[in-house]
Design an enzyme around this catalytic site. Sequence first.
Site, PDB file in Angstrom:
ATOM      1  N   ASN A 183      -1.511  -7.981  -0.526  1.00 60.37           N
ATOM      2  CA  ASN A 183      -0.536  -7.619  -1.548  1.00 60.37           C
ATOM      3  C   ASN A 183       0.830  -7.317  -0.955  1.00 60.37           C
ATOM      4  O   ASN A 183       1.863  -7.635  -1.539  1.00 60.37           O
ATOM      5  CB  ASN A 183      -1.042  -6.400  -2.322  1.00 60.37           C
ATOM      6  CG  ASN A 183      -2.266  -6.720  -3.148  1.00 60.37           C
ATOM      7  OD1 ASN A 183      -2.423  -7.844  -3.595  1.00 60.37           O
ATOM      8  ND2 ASN A 183      -3.135  -5.747  -3.337  1.00 60.37           N
TER       9      ASN A 183
ATOM     10  N   LYS B 224       1.398 -10.014   5.408  1.00 56.23           N
ATOM     11  CA  LYS B 224       0.534 -10.998   6.044  1.00 56.23           C
ATOM     12  C   LYS B 224      -0.148 -10.399   7.266  1.00 56.23           C
ATOM     13  O   LYS B 224       0.255  -9.366   7.788  1.00 56.23           O
ATOM     14  CB  LYS B 224       1.352 -12.209   6.514  1.00 56.23           C
ATOM     15  CG  LYS B 224       2.107 -12.959   5.436  1.00 56.23           C
ATOM     16  CD  LYS B 224       2.914 -14.100   6.056  1.00 56.23           C
ATOM     17  CE  LYS B 224       3.691 -14.871   5.004  1.00 56.23           C
ATOM     18  NZ  LYS B 224       4.492 -15.962   5.601  1.00 56.23           N
TER      19      LYS B 224
ATOM     20  N   LYS C 229      -0.496  -7.120  11.660  1.00 57.40           N
ATOM     21  CA  LYS C 229      -0.453  -6.873  10.216  1.00 57.40           C
ATOM     22  C   LYS C 229       0.972  -6.500   9.842  1.00 57.40           C
ATOM     23  O   LYS C 229       1.508  -5.503  10.314  1.00 57.40           O
ATOM     24  CB  LYS C 229      -1.424  -5.749   9.852  1.00 57.40           C
ATOM     25  CG  LYS C 229      -1.551  -5.476   8.367  1.00 57.40           C
ATOM     26  CD  LYS C 229      -2.600  -4.383   8.142  1.00 57.40           C
ATOM     27  CE  LYS C 229      -2.806  -4.100   6.677  1.00 57.40           C
ATOM     28  NZ  LYS C 229      -3.846  -3.053   6.471  1.00 57.40           N
TER      29      LYS C 229
ATOM     30  N   ASP D 118     -14.145   1.186   1.842  1.00 56.70           N
ATOM     31  CA  ASP D 118     -13.923  -0.238   1.555  1.00 56.70           C
ATOM     32  C   ASP D 118     -14.831  -1.109   2.404  1.00 56.70           C
ATOM     33  O   ASP D 118     -14.416  -2.141   2.929  1.00 56.70           O
ATOM     34  CB  ASP D 118     -12.459  -0.606   1.787  1.00 56.70           C
ATOM     35  CG  ASP D 118     -12.085  -1.917   1.089  1.00 56.70           C
ATOM     36  OD1 ASP D 118     -12.819  -2.324   0.163  1.00 56.70           O
ATOM     37  OD2 ASP D 118     -11.070  -2.528   1.463  1.00 56.70           O
TER      38      ASP D 118
END
Length: 1016
Positions: free
Chosen positions: A693, A696, A712, A808
Amino acid sequence: MDMIDEAITEVVRKIERERSVIHGALSMKRLTQNQTVHQQLHSNIEESKKSIIYLEERLEKLKLRKNGVRKSNSEKPSVGIEKNPSFSTTKSAKSFSSTSSNIDSNLDLLNYDTPLTISKISFLLQQLEFKLSVEEQYRKGIEKMAKLYEREHDRRSIAEAEKKYVESAQKITLLKQALKRYHDLHIEIDEEDVPSTESRGNLNARRPQSGLLKITVGSLRNVTHSAGISKQTEMIVAIRAEDLERARTRPSRTDRFNETFEIDLEKTNEVEIVVYEKKNEKLLLPVGLLWIRLSDLVEKQRRKKVEQEVSDKGWVSADKMINQRLSIFLPSALNNISKPESTDRPNTASGNQSVSAWFSLEPMGQINLTMNFTKHNTRKRPMDAGLGRQGAIRQRKESVHEVYGHKFLQHQFYQIMRCALCGEFLKNAAGMQCIDCHYTCHKKCYPKVVTKCISKSSDSASSEYEKINHRIPHHFESHTNIGANWCCHCGYILPLGRKTARKCTECGITAHAQCVHLVPDFCGMSMEMANRVISEIRTTKIYKAQQHKQKSSHHKHHHHKKSKSSSSKHKENDKASVSITTTTTPSITPADPVPTSPKPLAIEPVKRKPVHAGNLEVTSVSDNKLGATVQVVEQKVDDKADALTKPPSLDAVKEPIPVPSVETSVVAQDLTHKAKRIGLEDFTFLSVLGKGNFGKVMLAELKSEKQLYAIKVLKKEFILENDEVESTKSEKRVFLVANRERHPFLVNLHSCFQTETRIYFVMDFVSGGDLMLHIQQEQFSRRRAQFYAAEVCLALKYFHDNGIIYRDLKLDNILLSPDGHVKVADYGLCKEDMWHDNTTATFCGTPEFMAPEILLEQQYTRSVDWWAFGVLIYQMLLGQSPFRGEDEEEIFDAILSDEPLYPIHMPRDSVSILQQLLTRDPKKRLGSGPNDAEDVMTHPFFSNINWDDIYHKRTQPPYIPSLNSPTDTKYFDEEFTRELPVLTPVNSILTKEMQQHFEGFSYSCEDDKPSTTDNA
């Protein structure tokens, strides 16, 4: 004992009454040949028979309960009552429970063939009570409108209002008749609490639905005709949605229609079916009512898919497997069922999932309907599509409104709520709810709240609330709730029964047992009256303060005016001085060369800020005098860095200094650690590995070391817009925890830095791809799934030992190293300071892996990670998810209500660990105790695992990925890897205040500890 005897007597009396109704109806049938009368009498007989069956079941249960208490008292008087529940599990009780065990959803409670149960009576009473209150308000509104039309002498509008008034009055009559019938079936002694369909944590209280409703109206039967109607009456069925008529059948004299309608619905909660009797050409009189919630219809269709899947596949739940002793512990058992063809699901999506049944009309009669609802869902995914990637979701942070210690957040309620202040319904609207005590009210009402929150200490409550002298405590007593009553504090509807309902014997308000201590001592005074008292107190205080202020200002006004005039003159002089200094100072002096050997120098705050090498950023400034663009280095303050000597003036610059581009960071000397800082220009980007979101993930090579890293890249603008600054800082801190021991199964951080528009995490590059890609290519064997589960278990153990929950866990976030071992990645949803029994309430995670307590928006502990661990093992063993659906809502419903299914030959220890991890009660879940991961590690599923060998990577991996080179990216999605590894331009410019949110972000693992600028 007296209460039980009284209840038995009452039930016997009700049974005799129903038998008298049947006897009278049969006698009347013999006296008349009128078919309409026969039909009406027949319907009365059928309803009385159903009532007798229900009452006889209740009577038998009461007798068993009475005998059980007597027996217990005679044997062990001190514990007689405690033995009562166990005694009730007899043949009768079991037969009664079996009648309700087949109820899948609330739609089944509307089915005429569903026997009368406590659940059904409770559901219908709550529904009818609410509908009656709404209809009465609607009728009052019609009366007011009619009076306005009379004043305007608008005859047409008056006639329309009268027509609506007659229809509303008839509906109220029907609702009261239906309510009386179900109230008569209630037995006061019923001790069981039945979960309310609108209670807190309700499984079906979902948002409105959008989609295409296909409904076929078949026929009617046993509908009661209005008095004075002739035999040849015409019946009409109307379909209404959101108070608008959307379809209507043709009139029929035979009660048969067989008409199909397709209705496009947008954000609709329920559909109302109204059966009209045509009284004359202008007036239609309602004789039967039915309400169907679309969420119940969707849930029923989903369950039909699951049932079809179960029947076709032959898989069973864990309980059935154990009870039937179908589990066979064979070494090759799981390998046999793990073949792709054994886990193929039947194509249920293409099957007919329509719901067809006879539904009960209120107060009498039935209607045959066939319904199918297809949702408008752009993210629709077939249930039998197998495993696929899913993005994580996170509840967006909202502003908190504090009133008397209450921390109100806006909350969207999809069930019927009642405002704790004004007592009106919220009616599927947004309301305000306190985070701590769950006080619920309208958005318009929360500023008027006068009650103090439990989170506010008593010594800090020097407010107007304390000055209300009305201190009359409520007299709450246990109350048998029957019908629709709401808690006066949290606003949720009360469940049927005695255990959780309390009622004040003086003023009649009701509340949950757990909410009673939160209700203020305002017995006899409404909250609105208390608010008016508060308003008067505030007005008086403000008036007195203004009077005092006016008196004091009157004496000092002249002196204050002179002082203000004098100070403004000084300020003007100061501004002029500052303006002159600013215009004469060159704006491009920051580009002057930095001395290589700076000397410590005390610099005043108004002078140039000291330069720190790790926090230099580049901007471009155009100077007309030089006729060229000069690169300006933006300087940031580091409190611990040494001050620099003042650089030479602009005139001393003889040649331009080479500097990086705007999208790079400046690499300079670290004055504290004597080490070179990592910057964007130190890397060569090779390929794109993935997108998210905010940015990249890119493969890059560190030029100085020729080492590969995954970087990241996150855009600062999106981080600020989505209020993810603290989350980003937390992610960095979690990386540092992983770095502390260089944990073998966690992705470690090499460094992090920032530019003006982005921040960068430089991480380990794990080239084997994620487990989602590998399981989509081939099914995992038992050994392979067990091996990966063991390494992930140690990663979770390390997180939990350091007070971190992961939240997660999924195949997408588990990466496979070239040596065959796994690493857990992506710490964006981690939360710190989560030790044993610490709780949080953020709604986040990936839908298929979210624990029930998260979905119910309850406080949860780190045991949510063990629920996700159970889902992970299930997916690795069976190649599919235990909880499936076509969209998030269906997945959530499955998590909350469905039981996972297993192949009948699945090894016992595999079923056991999944059953214990996928336990909905978080306190009973495996791993939820103080031992945490130790309890999971000692489960028989891991009996052949040497945990020390696993941790030190001495166990041979079952699978080694084949890589052609260190830069091989074949295990990553080609959609990303074929893109050019470049950063897209960002046109937005962040202010200095925005940049301050990212101060102290830089870090390098080469340092003994985080950099001196790291305050994150």
